[in-house]
Design an enzyme around this catalytic site. Structure first.
Site, PDB file in Angstrom:
ATOM      1  N   ARG A 123       0.820  -1.217   0.000  1.00  0.00           N
ATOM      2  CA  ARG A 123       0.000   0.000   0.000  1.00  0.00           C
ATOM      3  C   ARG A 123       0.851   1.262   0.000  1.00  0.00           C
ATOM      4  O   ARG A 123       0.544   2.222  -0.716  1.00  0.00           O
ATOM      5  CB  ARG A 123      -0.947  -0.017   1.199  1.00  0.00           C
ATOM      6  CG  ARG A 123      -2.010   1.076   1.150  1.00  0.00           C
ATOM      7  CD  ARG A 123      -3.087   0.848   2.184  1.00  0.00           C
ATOM      8  NE  ARG A 123      -2.569   0.988   3.559  1.00  0.00           N
ATOM      9  CZ  ARG A 123      -3.328   0.843   4.644  1.00  0.00           C
ATOM     10  NH1 ARG A 123      -4.617   0.550   4.512  1.00  0.00           N
ATOM     11  NH2 ARG A 123      -2.808   0.984   5.853  1.00  0.00           N
ATOM     12  N   GLU A 140     -16.445   5.454   3.274  1.00  0.00           N
ATOM     13  CA  GLU A 140     -15.782   4.911   4.456  1.00  0.00           C
ATOM     14  C   GLU A 140     -15.912   5.871   5.628  1.00  0.00           C
ATOM     15  O   GLU A 140     -16.296   7.030   5.468  1.00  0.00           O
ATOM     16  CB  GLU A 140     -14.317   4.579   4.173  1.00  0.00           C
ATOM     17  CG  GLU A 140     -13.409   5.725   3.842  1.00  0.00           C
ATOM     18  CD  GLU A 140     -11.973   5.234   3.640  1.00  0.00           C
ATOM     19  OE1 GLU A 140     -11.480   4.454   4.480  1.00  0.00           O
ATOM     20  OE2 GLU A 140     -11.344   5.645   2.648  1.00  0.00           O
ATOM     21  N   LYS A 147      -2.732   6.380   1.260  1.00  0.00           N
ATOM     22  CA  LYS A 147      -2.662   6.872   2.640  1.00  0.00           C
ATOM     23  C   LYS A 147      -1.826   8.152   2.668  1.00  0.00           C
ATOM     24  O   LYS A 147      -0.696   8.199   3.180  1.00  0.00           O
ATOM     25  CB  LYS A 147      -2.096   5.794   3.560  1.00  0.00           C
ATOM     26  CG  LYS A 147      -2.595   5.911   4.994  1.00  0.00           C
ATOM     27  CD  LYS A 147      -2.322   4.636   5.772  1.00  0.00           C
ATOM     28  CE  LYS A 147      -2.741   4.729   7.233  1.00  0.00           C
ATOM     29  NZ  LYS A 147      -4.196   4.867   7.393  1.00  0.00           N
TER      30      LYS A 147
END
Length: 356
Positions: A95, A235, A199
């Protein structure tokens, strides 16, 4: 009154800081230091442990002005068999590689990634909570543009840091408490084709205003809708959305290119299949909240936070959900794997090798 682990830590050092492990919160605790590596002239150096809680940087570093920074979060555990393991850091490496590419920061090898994590944990091994304490060591790797310049362009240099802190269990009781949440209607978490899928630090800064606004109204968590049509679930403030349907057949989680791919959610999608549930990753209209028996916010800090209700502020519409029977089982299974209380049948954990 604790012994510095120095350059040769051993498993005997685990927990020797003798903190009040049972009363730790999910918050920062000062430790010895961190791991730091620097990207310069087209390559990463080997990195080193820095015994300090501070860093010295140029005031014109890219991160301060143009926000060029990404981060990760995971945990290390002192396990039942006495060994130290980190949970699923290979997925975090995947990620962060995607995040780095998105914001024009240099990627790193898996070897450097693992060395940074291992060295940061071992340098602070006395702060690793011992098995049975209910606590763990939170690991925060991050990369930032660190060269000084004024123009808007990618940083020529980058800094990779792995910081750690012992943290307590998010919930102190064995059973998961449920919390109330609100639908966020007046802010978008991310834009279509933006940075929602990585992120990126700026995503979290942008979410602070709606998060604080809803907390002030008594909702500790907020759920974002899709930024294009504002009718599909996206989310929560800091974690993925997942739900169990009322017929008990499906584990449902949104599919969107503006959602961060949660490592915890990825793990849960494997576990639920062993319980006979089918995983559905698809767009979820807000009206479908009526069909869910359980709703959870899933992420590293707590594995899953069960949601008691979700309220839409504009019209007061309230959706209520049942007790987290399935999510409790999934939560307990993840913790058992993390602590080596059951076999790691998915090979998610990696041992951080320390001297006996």
């Amino acid at each position: 009154n604790f012994r510095h682990c120095g350059s040769s830590p051993s498993l005997k050092d685990v927990g020797s800081a003798k903190l009040d492990w049972g009363n730790l919160r999910f918050d920062m605790t000062e430790v010895h230091g961190h791991f730091k590596a620097t990207f310069k002239d087209g390559a990463w150096d080997a990195g080193e442990v820095v015994y300090s809680q501070f860093i010295n940087m140029h005031v014109m570093s890219n991160v301060f002005h143009y926000g060029q920074s990404v981060f990760e979060g995971m945990k290390a555990f002192h396990c039942k068999d006495g060994k130290v393991r980190v949970f699923a850091d290979f997925k975090n490496h995947e990620r962060i590689s995607s995040s780095l590419e998105r914001v024009c920061l240099p990627t790193m090898s898996k070897e450097l990634w693992q060395r940074g994590i291992d060295e940061a944990v071992k340098a602070n091994l006395d702060f690793l909570p011992p098995y049975g304490s209910g606590a763990s060591m939170y690991i925060r790797p991050f990369v930032m543009g660190s060269s000084g310049h004024l123009g808007v362009h990618p940083s020529a240099e980058a800094t990779f840091i792995v910081a750690v802190s012992p943290v307590g269990a998010y919930f102190k009781t064995g059973s998961l408490p449920t919390i109330d949440g609100a639908i966020i209607e007046d802010f978008d978490r991310a834009a279509p084709r933006g940075t929602g899928h990585v992120k990126f630090a700026g995503n979290y800064a942008a979410g602070l205003r709606p998060q604080q606004s809803h907390k002030d109204k008594g909702y500790p968590i907020g759920l974002h809708l899709d930024p294009k049509e504002n009718k599909y679930l996206e989310e929560f403030n800091t974690s993925n959305f997942a739900a169990i349907t009322k017929d008990g057949k499906f584990y449902v989680t949104p599919d969107s290119n503006t959602i961060l791919p949660s490592v915890t959610n990825w793990c849960l999608t494997h576990l639920v299949k062993e319980h006979g549930l089918t995983v559905q990753r698809r767009p979820i209209p807000i009206d479908e909240l009526e069909e869910f028996a359980e709703v959870g916010a899933v992420g590293t800090a707590v594995v899953v936070t069960p949601i008691a209700s979700l309220t839409r502020p504009s019209d007061g519409k309230k959706w209520e959900f049942g007790q987290p029977n399935v999510f409790q089982k999934l939560h307990d299974e993840i913790l058992a794997i993390q602590k080596a209380e059951v076999p790691d049948r998915f090979a998610w954990c990696r041992e951080i090798v320390c001297r006996a």
